[in-house]
Enzyme design. Structure first.
Site, short mmCIF file in Angstrom:
data_model
loop_
_atom_site.label_atom_id
_atom_site.label_comp_id
_atom_site.label_asym_id
_atom_site.label_seq_id
_atom_site.Cartn_x
_atom_site.Cartn_y
_atom_site.Cartn_z
N ARG A 31 8.49 -9.51 -6.03
CA ARG A 31 7.73 -10.24 -4.99
C ARG A 31 7.70 -9.43 -3.54
O ARG A 31 8.53 -8.79 -3.23
CB ARG A 31 8.53 -11.65 -4.83
CG ARG A 31 8.37 -12.37 -6.06
CD ARG A 31 8.81 -13.87 -5.64
NE ARG A 31 9.03 -14.78 -7.13
CZ ARG A 31 8.11 -15.18 -7.94
NH1 ARG A 31 6.79 -15.05 -7.09
NH2 ARG A 31 8.07 -15.62 -8.85
N ASN A 89 -4.92 -1.31 -1.45
CA ASN A 89 -5.29 -0.85 -0.29
C ASN A 89 -5.41 0.54 -0.29
O ASN A 89 -4.24 1.11 -1.03
CB ASN A 89 -4.72 -1.22 0.93
CG ASN A 89 -4.67 -2.84 1.10
OD1 ASN A 89 -5.66 -3.16 0.93
ND2 ASN A 89 -3.78 -3.61 1.44
N VAL A 98 2.64 1.50 2.33
CA VAL A 98 3.67 2.23 1.29
C VAL A 98 2.61 2.94 0.39
O VAL A 98 1.88 2.60 -0.32
CB VAL A 98 4.20 0.93 0.58
CG1 VAL A 98 5.27 1.73 -0.41
CG2 VAL A 98 5.01 0.07 1.47
N HIS A 102 0.15 0.36 -5.65
CA HIS A 102 0.40 -0.95 -5.93
C HIS A 102 -0.77 -1.90 -5.77
O HIS A 102 -1.64 -2.14 -5.08
CB HIS A 102 1.58 -1.48 -5.14
CG HIS A 102 1.31 -1.28 -3.47
ND1 HIS A 102 1.35 -0.02 -2.68
CD2 HIS A 102 0.86 -2.23 -2.74
CE1 HIS A 102 1.16 -0.44 -1.53
NE2 HIS A 102 0.84 -1.51 -1.43
P1 AMP Z 1 0.36 -2.02 1.42
O1 AMP Z 1 0.19 -2.37 2.99
O2 AMP Z 1 -0.97 -2.58 0.96
O3 AMP Z 1 0.96 -0.74 1.59
O4 AMP Z 1 1.39 -2.80 1.24
C1 AMP Z 1 2.75 -2.83 1.09
C2 AMP Z 1 3.47 -4.10 0.94
O5 AMP Z 1 4.81 -3.80 0.62
C3 AMP Z 1 3.53 -5.09 2.27
O6 AMP Z 1 2.77 -6.42 1.85
C4 AMP Z 1 5.16 -5.20 2.48
O7 AMP Z 1 5.48 -6.72 2.95
C5 AMP Z 1 5.37 -4.79 1.15
N1 AMP Z 1 7.07 -4.47 0.86
C6 AMP Z 1 7.61 -3.50 2.14
N2 AMP Z 1 8.84 -3.09 1.61
C7 AMP Z 1 9.16 -4.17 0.65
C8 AMP Z 1 10.32 -4.23 -0.07
N3 AMP Z 1 11.29 -3.49 0.11
N4 AMP Z 1 10.19 -5.19 -1.11
C9 AMP Z 1 9.16 -6.01 -1.40
N5 AMP Z 1 7.87 -5.89 -0.54
C10 AMP Z 1 8.08 -4.67 0.56
#
Ligand code: AMP
Ligand code: ZN
Length: 116
Positions: A31, A89, A98, A102
């Site tokens: 999640r 993205n 990140v 994903h």
């Molecule tokens: P993006 O902006 O597409 O790279 O998505 C990265 C996603 O990772 C964001 O929606 C964040 O809220 C999520 N995220 C960052 N750190 C964590 C974590 N430790 N556990 C779960 N989700 C995370």
């Protein structure tokens, strides 16, 4: 194969805790820590691939596995009939923060189109 500085590699290796809801040999789903919908799940390959730009043709099976997991999770979450969105993205302009591939699975509410 994995990047020791990568947050999602650390989650895949169990070094950092996450709310994991689905696992297979090739993918992991957990999640989102900052959910943007009642269901917001991130589906990642165990293998470190930074962005879509870094995908190789031989990674086709991994991409198939991400979508097969999305299908199963959408059903398990009960959002498959009403509908849901899957998003990936790529790089800064698209909002990637990140740099480990994903798929976002979002459901449980209505989504606007075009996206913001
Ligand atoms: P993006 O902006 O597409 O790279 O998505 C990265 C996603 O990772 C964001 O929606 C964040 O809220 C999520 N995220 C960052 N750190 C964590 C974590 N430790 N556990 C779960 N989700 C995370
Ligand atoms: Zn990684």
């Amino acid at each position: 194969m994995n990047d020791s500085n990568c947050l999602f590699c650390k989650i895949a290796e169990g070094e950092i805790k996450a709310d994991v809801i689905h696992e297979s040999d090739s993918v992991l789903a957990f999640r989102d820590i900052n959910p943007q919908a009642p269901t917001h799940v991130l589906i990642i390959p165990r293998q470190h691939i930074a962005t879509i730009n870094d995908l190789q043709d031989k990674d086709a099976g991994i991409i198939g596995s991400l979508f097969a997991a999305a299908r199963d999770i959408a059903k398990a979450e009960g959002v498959h009939t009403d509908g849901y969105r899957v998003t990936m993205n790529c790089n800064k302009a698209a909002g990637q923060t990140v740099f480990h591939l994903h798929l976002h699975l979002l459901g449980g509410r209505n989504f606007a189109w075009p996206p913001g």
